[in-house]
Structures are given as C-alpha cells and as structure tokens.
Scaffold this motif. Structure first.
Motif, PDB file in Angstrom:
ATOM      1  N   LEU A  66       4.969   1.588   9.495  1.00  0.00           N
ATOM      2  CA  LEU A  66       6.371   1.489  10.030  1.00  0.00           C
ATOM      3  C   LEU A  66       7.257   2.328   9.206  1.00  0.00           C
ATOM      4  N   PRO A  67       7.938   3.363   9.506  1.00  0.00           N
ATOM      5  CA  PRO A  67       9.228   3.996   8.778  1.00  0.00           C
ATOM      6  C   PRO A  67      10.183   3.059   8.431  1.00  0.00           C
ATOM      7  N   PRO A  68      11.006   3.237   7.435  1.00  0.00           N
ATOM      8  CA  PRO A  68      10.702   4.092   6.330  1.00  0.00           C
ATOM      9  C   PRO A  68       9.788   3.272   5.477  1.00  0.00           C
ATOM     10  N   PHE A  69       9.086   4.266   4.791  1.00  0.00           N
ATOM     11  CA  PHE A  69       8.243   3.745   3.342  1.00  0.00           C
ATOM     12  C   PHE A  69       8.664   4.668   2.143  1.00  0.00           C
ATOM     13  N   HIS A  70       8.058   4.290   1.117  1.00  0.00           N
ATOM     14  CA  HIS A  70       8.744   5.070  -0.144  1.00  0.00           C
ATOM     15  C   HIS A  70       7.398   5.100  -0.914  1.00  0.00           C
ATOM     16  N   ALA A  71       7.026   6.209  -1.597  1.00  0.00           N
ATOM     17  CA  ALA A  71       5.899   6.361  -2.658  1.00  0.00           C
ATOM     18  C   ALA A  71       6.487   7.388  -3.712  1.00  0.00           C
ATOM     19  N   GLY A  72       5.979   6.993  -4.918  1.00  0.00           N
ATOM     20  CA  GLY A  72       6.156   7.950  -5.910  1.00  0.00           C
ATOM     21  C   GLY A  72       5.541   9.195  -5.977  1.00  0.00           C
ATOM     22  N   PHE A  73       4.154   9.046  -5.496  1.00  0.00           N
ATOM     23  CA  PHE A  73       3.059  10.127  -5.193  1.00  0.00           C
ATOM     24  C   PHE A  73       2.905  10.341  -3.867  1.00  0.00           C
ATOM     25  N   GLY A  74       2.199   9.167  -3.403  1.00  0.00           N
ATOM     26  CA  GLY A  74       1.843   9.105  -2.063  1.00  0.00           C
ATOM     27  C   GLY A  74       0.020   9.764  -2.131  1.00  0.00           C
ATOM     28  N   ASP A 121       1.677   5.859  -9.653  1.00  0.00           N
ATOM     29  CA  ASP A 121       1.494   6.661 -10.649  1.00  0.00           C
ATOM     30  C   ASP A 121      -0.077   6.717 -10.873  1.00  0.00           C
ATOM     31  N   VAL A 122      -0.694   5.653 -10.628  1.00  0.00           N
ATOM     32  CA  VAL A 122      -2.464   5.825 -10.650  1.00  0.00           C
ATOM     33  C   VAL A 122      -2.607   4.889  -9.149  1.00  0.00           C
ATOM     34  N   ASP A 123      -3.998   4.867  -9.137  1.00  0.00           N
ATOM     35  CA  ASP A 123      -4.538   4.346  -7.659  1.00  0.00           C
ATOM     36  C   ASP A 123      -3.829   3.121  -7.082  1.00  0.00           C
ATOM     37  N   ILE A 124      -3.546   3.023  -5.918  1.00  0.00           N
ATOM     38  CA  ILE A 124      -3.414   1.992  -5.148  1.00  0.00           C
ATOM     39  C   ILE A 124      -4.667   2.027  -4.142  1.00  0.00           C
ATOM     40  N   ARG A 125      -5.513   1.193  -4.002  1.00  0.00           N
ATOM     41  CA  ARG A 125      -6.418   1.239  -2.970  1.00  0.00           C
ATOM     42  C   ARG A 125      -6.564  -0.023  -2.173  1.00  0.00           C
ATOM     43  N   ILE A 126      -6.423   0.324  -0.844  1.00  0.00           N
ATOM     44  CA  ILE A 126      -6.181  -0.843   0.273  1.00  0.00           C
ATOM     45  C   ILE A 126      -7.706  -0.832   1.111  1.00  0.00           C
ATOM     46  N   GLY A 127      -8.038  -2.005   1.348  1.00  0.00           N
ATOM     47  CA  GLY A 127      -9.225  -1.842   2.114  1.00  0.00           C
ATOM     48  C   GLY A 127      -8.896  -2.062   3.872  1.00  0.00           C
ATOM     49  N   ASP A 128     -10.052  -2.384   4.360  1.00  0.00           N
ATOM     50  CA  ASP A 128     -10.061  -2.474   6.072  1.00  0.00           C
ATOM     51  C   ASP A 128      -9.032  -3.883   6.141  1.00  0.00           C
ATOM     52  N   MET A 150      -2.881  -6.377   6.271  1.00  0.00           N
ATOM     53  CA  MET A 150      -1.573  -6.414   6.885  1.00  0.00           C
ATOM     54  C   MET A 150      -0.464  -6.520   5.811  1.00  0.00           C
ATOM     55  N   ILE A 151       0.598  -6.005   5.924  1.00  0.00           N
ATOM     56  CA  ILE A 151       1.730  -5.920   4.786  1.00  0.00           C
ATOM     57  C   ILE A 151       3.139  -6.253   5.529  1.00  0.00           C
ATOM     58  N   ALA A 152       3.711  -7.178   5.383  1.00  0.00           N
ATOM     59  CA  ALA A 152       5.049  -7.543   5.813  1.00  0.00           C
ATOM     60  C   ALA A 152       6.003  -6.625   5.473  1.00  0.00           C
ATOM     61  N   PRO A 153       7.348  -6.694   5.888  1.00  0.00           N
ATOM     62  CA  PRO A 153       8.586  -5.850   5.403  1.00  0.00           C
ATOM     63  C   PRO A 153       8.755  -6.090   4.158  1.00  0.00           C
ATOM     64  N   SER A 154       9.168  -4.910   3.438  1.00  0.00           N
ATOM     65  CA  SER A 154       9.863  -4.980   2.055  1.00  0.00           C
ATOM     66  C   SER A 154       8.912  -5.439   0.899  1.00  0.00           C
ATOM     67  N   VAL A 155       7.786  -4.954   1.021  1.00  0.00           N
ATOM     68  CA  VAL A 155       6.894  -5.330  -0.059  1.00  0.00           C
ATOM     69  C   VAL A 155       6.738  -4.186  -0.956  1.00  0.00           C
ATOM     70  N   THR A 156       6.600  -4.380  -2.197  1.00  0.00           N
ATOM     71  CA  THR A 156       6.484  -3.341  -3.314  1.00  0.00           C
ATOM     72  C   THR A 156       4.918  -3.609  -3.861  1.00  0.00           C
ATOM     73  N   LEU A 157       4.264  -2.515  -4.139  1.00  0.00           N
ATOM     74  CA  LEU A 157       2.987  -2.345  -4.867  1.00  0.00           C
ATOM     75  C   LEU A 157       3.306  -1.501  -6.000  1.00  0.00           C
ATOM     76  N   THR A 158       3.551  -1.946  -7.251  1.00  0.00           N
ATOM     77  CA  THR A 158       3.837  -1.101  -8.418  1.00  0.00           C
ATOM     78  C   THR A 158       2.748  -1.121  -9.391  1.00  0.00           C
ATOM     79  N   THR A 159       2.334  -0.041  -9.520  1.00  0.00           N
ATOM     80  CA  THR A 159       1.156   0.271 -10.586  1.00  0.00           C
ATOM     81  C   THR A 159       1.560   0.534 -11.926  1.00  0.00           C
ATOM     82  N   THR A 160       3.070   0.536 -12.091  1.00  0.00           N
ATOM     83  CA  THR A 160       3.600   0.816 -13.191  1.00  0.00           C
ATOM     84  C   THR A 160       4.784   0.142 -14.011  1.00  0.00           C
TER      85      THR A 160
END
Length: 208
Positions: A76-84, A104-111, A114-124
């Motif tokens: 669901l938009p909006p979403f944000h990514a440094g690279f994508g 900035d490096v890999d984010i790998r998400i399986g099958d 479910m991710i709820a609103p306003s979550v941040t996944l930061t590799t850096t």
C-alpha cells in the motif's frame, strides 16, 4: 593515462568499495556514489502516485523497482526506499502504508510475510564518533525476514538482523538482534517473550 587505463582504475576502485560495503565496513557517500544508477527513485514516485484501480501498472512498477518480487504482492502506498533494487520479496506479501526500506545492501523477505504501517527496515547505520561520519560515513549489513513473519506497526529492524520463520514482532519494537523462529518478540530492545505453540491456534492475539 589513456581512456582504457582510467576505466580500469575506476573499475578497480568501485570493486574495492563494493568489497568494503559487503564486509560491513565504513564507507562514505562519495565513495558509493557510483551506485546511483541503481536507485529507483522515479519509479517509486510513480508507484506512490498510481491510482488503486491501475493494478497492472502498479505490478509493472514493482517489478521495475525491486530486485525480485513474487506473486500476489500487496504494497500500500506510500512506501519509501533508498534504492529499491536491493529489496527481494517473496510470494503473498502484504506491506501496509509508510513502509521504509533503507536498502543500501540486500533486504530479503520470504513468503507470506505481513508488515503493518510505518515499519522501517534499515540495513545501514553510522559510526558513533562524529569524525567517522564525515561525508555521511556509514556501514551496512543485510536484513533477512523469513517466511510467515508478522511485524507490528512502527517497528524498526536494524542492520544485520534475521527474523526467523513464523515469528511475530510486537508494535513499536526496535529489533537490534536476530529473532529465532516461531517466537513472539517485542520491546526496545526487542526480546523474545515466548514461543508460538499450538495453543495459539485457538486464540485471537499473541497476548490472548
């Protein structure tokens, strides 16, 4: 120095920087600038402004944005990514609004994740001493989210974390260490509070 020699020197420098990034070592914005072409900024903007009814266009944009993306993806938009392009998503993914990938490096998400609103996944992250943050000095480590994970609202997942199969991350948690499979974890810092068992098949929430 001729053009071929300059090209060889540039290539060698880029390979050296990529090796440092892969090793989780500190590098600067200027050193990593050659990766700019891998940023999917325009496509992300387009996705966030595509009407909900244009399902095929949204799907085409996701394929163009992410390094890989499975079937039956809902984001669901909006979403944000440094690279994508460093994000890899499996089948049957659901991501709610304001999901942020600092990839900035890999984010790998399986099958089945479910991710709820306003979550941040930061590799850096950034060094503690300010002298090492000159030119936006930073380090990066990949994130892995295994199959069937559920991450609650406003959680933050930090560099190098792996969240195991089937686990639940409570809302507002800061996940700084890896979480084992089939557990409920929450808090700041996020800690395992209990295992997920067959008793949970008869309850509505993880907390009963």
């Amino acid at each position: 120095m001729d053009e071929r020699s300059r090209s060889a020197v540039t290539h060698a420098h880029e390979e050296e920087v990529l090796a440092r990034i892969a090793a989780g070592l500190v590098h600067t914005e200027s050193e990593a600038a050659f990766q700019a072409s891998r940023r999917r900024t325009e496509q992300i903007f387009a996705y966030n402004h595509t009407p909900p009814g244009e399902v095929e266009k949204r799907r085409a944009l996701l394929v163009a944005i992410f390094g890989s993306v499975g079937e039956r993806t809902v984001l669901l938009p909006p979403f944000h990514a440094g690279f994508g392009s460093n994000v890899h998503i499996g089948d049957d993914f659901f991501g709610n609004v304001n999901l942020t990938f600092v990839d900035d490096v890999d984010i790998r998400i399986g099958d089945g994740v479910m991710i709820a609103p306003s979550v941040t996944l930061t590799t850096t992250g950034h060094p503690v001493h300010p002298a090492r943050r000159t030119d936006f000095g930073r380090f990066s480590e990949p994130i892995v989210i295994e199959d069937k994970v559920w991450i609650g609202s406003n959680a933050v997942v930090l560099p190098g974390v792996r969240i195991g199969y089937g686990s639940v991350i409570g809302a507002g948690s800061v996940v700084s260490r890896s979480i084992p499979p089939m557990t409920v974890a929450l808090g700041t810092p996020c800690r395992v509070v209990r295992a997920i068992t067959d008793e949970d098949l008869t309850t509505r929430t993880a907390e009963r």
